[in-house]
Design a protein around this motif. Structure first.
Motif, mmCIF file in Angstrom:
data_model
loop_
_atom_site.group_PDB
_atom_site.id
_atom_site.type_symbol
_atom_site.label_atom_id
_atom_site.label_comp_id
_atom_site.label_asym_id
_atom_site.label_seq_id
_atom_site.Cartn_x
_atom_site.Cartn_y
_atom_site.Cartn_z
ATOM 1 N N GLY A 126 22.418 24.353 -63.531
ATOM 2 C CA GLY A 126 23.866 24.376 -63.656
ATOM 3 C C GLY A 126 24.525 25.700 -63.333
ATOM 4 O O GLY A 126 25.737 25.821 -63.434
ATOM 5 N N GLU A 127 23.753 26.681 -62.943
ATOM 6 C CA GLU A 127 24.293 28.007 -62.652
ATOM 7 C C GLU A 127 24.115 28.346 -61.169
ATOM 8 O O GLU A 127 23.032 28.204 -60.614
ATOM 9 N N CYS A 128 25.187 28.800 -60.543
ATOM 10 C CA CYS A 128 25.117 29.208 -59.141
ATOM 11 C C CYS A 128 24.426 30.564 -59.059
ATOM 12 O O CYS A 128 24.923 31.551 -59.598
ATOM 13 N N VAL A 129 23.271 30.596 -58.393
ATOM 14 C CA VAL A 129 22.501 31.834 -58.271
ATOM 15 C C VAL A 129 22.619 32.453 -56.876
ATOM 16 O O VAL A 129 22.071 33.514 -56.615
ATOM 17 N N GLY A 130 23.326 31.774 -55.984
ATOM 18 C CA GLY A 130 23.486 32.272 -54.625
ATOM 19 C C GLY A 130 23.907 31.143 -53.705
ATOM 20 O O GLY A 130 24.376 30.099 -54.159
ATOM 21 N N ALA A 131 23.707 31.365 -52.407
ATOM 22 C CA ALA A 131 24.067 30.343 -51.430
ATOM 23 C C ALA A 131 23.381 30.620 -50.105
ATOM 24 O O ALA A 131 22.951 31.742 -49.829
ATOM 25 N N ILE A 132 23.321 29.582 -49.297
ATOM 26 C CA ILE A 132 22.783 29.671 -47.941
ATOM 27 C C ILE A 132 23.906 29.314 -46.981
ATOM 28 O O ILE A 132 24.612 28.322 -47.178
ATOM 29 N N GLY A 133 24.057 30.111 -45.935
ATOM 30 C CA GLY A 133 25.005 29.824 -44.874
ATOM 31 C C GLY A 133 24.277 29.807 -43.542
ATOM 32 O O GLY A 133 23.535 30.736 -43.240
ATOM 33 N N CYS A 134 24.467 28.748 -42.785
ATOM 34 C CA CYS A 134 23.831 28.622 -41.464
ATOM 35 C C CYS A 134 24.902 28.393 -40.415
ATOM 36 O O CYS A 134 25.892 27.711 -40.671
ATOM 37 N N SER A 135 24.659 28.960 -39.228
ATOM 38 C CA SER A 135 25.634 28.790 -38.163
ATOM 39 C C SER A 135 24.984 28.964 -36.799
ATOM 40 O O SER A 135 24.150 29.842 -36.611
ATOM 41 N N THR A 136 25.365 28.135 -35.889
ATOM 42 C CA THR A 136 25.123 28.109 -34.442
ATOM 43 C C THR A 136 25.301 26.703 -33.924
ATOM 44 O O THR A 136 25.827 26.502 -32.853
ATOM 45 N N GLY A 137 24.885 25.702 -34.717
ATOM 46 C CA GLY A 137 24.990 24.314 -34.284
ATOM 47 C C GLY A 137 26.337 23.713 -34.637
ATOM 48 O O GLY A 137 27.311 24.420 -34.894
ATOM 49 N N ASP A 159 22.984 36.339 -52.982
ATOM 50 C CA ASP A 159 22.732 36.051 -54.388
ATOM 51 C C ASP A 159 24.074 35.819 -55.075
ATOM 52 O O ASP A 159 25.117 35.753 -54.408
ATOM 53 N N ALA A 160 24.060 35.725 -56.393
ATOM 54 C CA ALA A 160 25.286 35.421 -57.131
ATOM 55 C C ALA A 160 26.342 36.511 -57.021
ATOM 56 O O ALA A 160 27.516 36.267 -57.287
ATOM 57 N N SER A 161 25.944 37.707 -56.604
ATOM 58 C CA SER A 161 26.908 38.794 -56.428
ATOM 59 C C SER A 161 27.693 38.644 -55.123
ATOM 60 O O SER A 161 28.606 39.417 -54.875
ATOM 61 N N LEU A 162 27.339 37.684 -54.308
ATOM 62 C CA LEU A 162 27.929 37.373 -53.001
ATOM 63 C C LEU A 162 27.446 38.318 -51.906
ATOM 64 O O LEU A 162 27.902 38.228 -50.768
ATOM 65 N N LEU A 196 18.634 34.964 -58.065
ATOM 66 C CA LEU A 196 17.846 34.543 -56.918
ATOM 67 C C LEU A 196 16.993 35.718 -56.472
ATOM 68 O O LEU A 196 17.519 36.794 -56.180
ATOM 69 N N THR A 197 15.695 35.533 -56.436
ATOM 70 C CA THR A 197 14.806 36.605 -56.002
ATOM 71 C C THR A 197 14.721 36.663 -54.485
ATOM 72 O O THR A 197 15.031 35.692 -53.794
ATOM 73 N N HIS A 198 14.297 37.807 -53.996
ATOM 74 C CA HIS A 198 14.101 37.942 -52.552
ATOM 75 C C HIS A 198 13.006 36.985 -52.082
ATOM 76 O O HIS A 198 13.105 36.402 -51.004
ATOM 77 N N HIS A 199 11.989 36.810 -52.901
ATOM 78 C CA HIS A 199 10.921 35.874 -52.538
ATOM 79 C C HIS A 199 11.467 34.455 -52.368
ATOM 80 O O HIS A 199 11.155 33.777 -51.388
ATOM 81 N N ALA A 200 12.293 34.011 -53.312
ATOM 82 C CA ALA A 200 12.879 32.674 -53.214
ATOM 83 C C ALA A 200 13.777 32.565 -51.984
ATOM 84 O O ALA A 200 13.805 31.529 -51.315
ATOM 85 N N ALA A 201 14.491 33.641 -51.658
ATOM 86 C CA ALA A 201 15.332 33.647 -50.452
ATOM 87 C C ALA A 201 14.474 33.500 -49.201
ATOM 88 O O ALA A 201 14.862 32.801 -48.258
ATOM 89 N N LYS A 202 13.319 34.137 -49.188
ATOM 90 C CA LYS A 202 12.424 34.016 -48.026
ATOM 91 C C LYS A 202 11.823 32.611 -47.933
ATOM 92 O O LYS A 202 11.630 32.092 -46.834
#
Length: 153
Positions: free
Chosen positions: A112-123, A39-42, A10-16
């Protein structure tokens, strides 16, 4: 079979790109969010704290992303299993207490490959999931366009 596997990343650009979509959805539902992308490294790749987002939810968003990427599954799948008597009772104490079973963490899976994740919190868990899913959808659209040879966003 190759002797060395070079996983997609997962690139930083894709994360943005993902973060921007999360912010847009957060504004649309009028719930400011903490948005963590690993990213995939957690490890944290990108983080946004919107004005008004709960300060106590900063770590929660990061832990949701950590758990979703590490287990390659949405954090919501563990809810029923971590209560007393559940198959995974006590799992929330693992990884120095970072394991998160509240909905709002979603893995980013490309080909089919986990490249990272998104976590959201407040609601609420449902709101956190809705915002995280907007980010996932944006990354998948970005990947689709890149595969078709379209220029970067």
């Amino acid at each position: 079979m190759a002797a060395i596997h070079r996983p997609a990343h997962l690139t930083h650009h894709a994360a943005k790109v993902a973060s921007a979509a999360c912010i847009e959805k957060s504004k649309a539902i009028s719930v400011p969010m903490n948005i963590a992308i690993v990213d995939a490294s957690l490890y944290l790749l990108h983080f946004e704290r919107m004005p008004g987002a709960k300060l106590t939810s900063i770590d929660i968003s990061m832990n949701k992303a950590f758990t979703a990427a590490g287990h390659r599954a949405p954090t919501s799948v563990y809810k029923e299993n971590v209560w007393p008597g559940g198959a995974a009772f006590g799992l929330s104490n693992s990884n120095n207490g970072r394991f998160m079973y509240v909905a709002g963490g979603i893995p980013i899976v490309v080909d089919g490959e986990c490249v990272g994740a998104i976590g959201c919190s407040t609601g609420t868990p449902a709101q956190d999931t809705e915002v995280a899913q907007a980010g996932i959808d944006a990354v998948m659209e970005y990947v689709r366009k890149r595969k078709q040879g379209q220029p970067k966003l």
